[in-house]
Motif scaffolding. Structure first.
Motif, short mmCIF file in Angstrom:
data_model
loop_
_atom_site.label_atom_id
_atom_site.label_comp_id
_atom_site.label_asym_id
_atom_site.label_seq_id
_atom_site.Cartn_x
_atom_site.Cartn_y
_atom_site.Cartn_z
N THR A 1 0.83 -1.20 0.00
CA THR A 1 0.00 0.00 0.00
C THR A 1 0.87 1.25 0.00
N GLY A 2 1.98 1.22 0.73
CA GLY A 2 2.89 2.36 0.76
C GLY A 2 3.46 2.68 -0.61
N ARG A 3 3.84 1.63 -1.36
CA ARG A 3 4.39 1.84 -2.72
C ARG A 3 3.31 2.37 -3.66
N LEU A 4 2.07 1.90 -3.49
CA LEU A 4 0.98 2.43 -4.31
C LEU A 4 0.80 3.92 -4.06
N TYR A 5 0.88 4.32 -2.80
CA TYR A 5 0.75 5.74 -2.47
C TYR A 5 1.90 6.55 -3.05
N GLU A 6 3.11 6.00 -3.03
CA GLU A 6 4.24 6.70 -3.65
C GLU A 6 3.99 6.92 -5.13
N PHE A 7 3.48 5.90 -5.79
CA PHE A 7 3.16 5.99 -7.21
C PHE A 7 2.10 7.06 -7.45
N LEU A 8 1.03 7.01 -6.66
CA LEU A 8 -0.05 7.99 -6.82
C LEU A 8 0.40 9.41 -6.52
N ASP A 9 1.30 9.57 -5.57
CA ASP A 9 1.81 10.91 -5.24
C ASP A 9 2.38 11.60 -6.47
N HIS A 10 3.04 10.84 -7.33
CA HIS A 10 3.61 11.42 -8.55
C HIS A 10 2.51 11.80 -9.54
N LEU A 11 1.50 10.95 -9.69
CA LEU A 11 0.42 11.24 -10.63
C LEU A 11 -0.46 12.40 -10.16
N LEU A 12 -0.65 12.51 -8.87
CA LEU A 12 -1.53 13.55 -8.34
C LEU A 12 -0.96 14.96 -8.48
N LEU A 13 0.28 15.06 -8.90
CA LEU A 13 0.88 16.37 -9.16
C LEU A 13 0.30 17.04 -10.41
N PHE A 14 -0.37 16.24 -11.25
CA PHE A 14 -0.95 16.77 -12.49
C PHE A 14 -2.40 17.18 -12.24
N PRO A 15 -2.68 18.48 -12.15
CA PRO A 15 -4.02 18.93 -11.79
C PRO A 15 -5.08 18.63 -12.84
N HIS A 16 -4.69 18.36 -14.07
CA HIS A 16 -5.66 18.12 -15.13
C HIS A 16 -6.14 16.67 -15.19
N LEU A 17 -5.57 15.78 -14.35
CA LEU A 17 -6.04 14.39 -14.33
C LEU A 17 -7.40 14.30 -13.66
N ASN A 18 -8.33 13.68 -14.36
CA ASN A 18 -9.68 13.47 -13.81
C ASN A 18 -9.85 12.06 -13.27
N SER A 19 -9.06 11.12 -13.80
CA SER A 19 -9.28 9.72 -13.47
C SER A 19 -7.95 8.98 -13.48
N ILE A 20 -7.72 8.18 -12.44
CA ILE A 20 -6.59 7.26 -12.38
C ILE A 20 -7.19 5.88 -12.11
N ARG A 21 -6.99 4.97 -13.06
CA ARG A 21 -7.56 3.63 -12.95
C ARG A 21 -6.44 2.60 -12.87
N PHE A 22 -6.72 1.51 -12.19
CA PHE A 22 -5.76 0.42 -12.07
C PHE A 22 -6.32 -0.82 -12.75
#
Length: 59
Positions: free
Chosen positions: A20-41
Motif C-alpha cells: 500500500t505504501g508503494r501504491l501511495y508513492e506511485f499515486l503521489d507522482h500522478l496527483l501532481l498533475f491537476p488536469h487528471l480526472n481519473s486514475i484507474r488500475f
C-alpha cells in the motif's frame, strides 16, 4: 496546440501486488498533475486475492 491527459490507466503486472505504501508513492507522482480526472488500475486482484482490497489504508 496543448493536449492534456485527463485519464490514466495503470496496467501491466498487477499494481495491487505492490504494498500500500508503494501504491501511495506511485499515486503521489500522478496527483501532481491537476488536469487528471481519473486514475484507474488494471488489476486481477479481485479474483486472485480479494482480501487485498479490504486494506483500510486503500480507502
Amino acid at each position: 496546440m496543448v493536449i492534456l491527459i485527463t485519464n490514466v490507466l495503470v496496467p501491466g503486472g498487477d499494481p495491487f501486488v505492490l504494498s500500500t505504501g508503494r501504491l501511495y508513492e506511485f499515486l503521489d507522482h500522478l496527483l501532481l498533475f491537476p488536469h487528471l480526472n481519473s486514475i484507474r488500475f488494471g488489476t486481477k486482484m479481485l479474483a486472485y486475492a480479494p482480501k487485498r482490497l479490504e486494506d483500510s489504508a486503500l480507502g
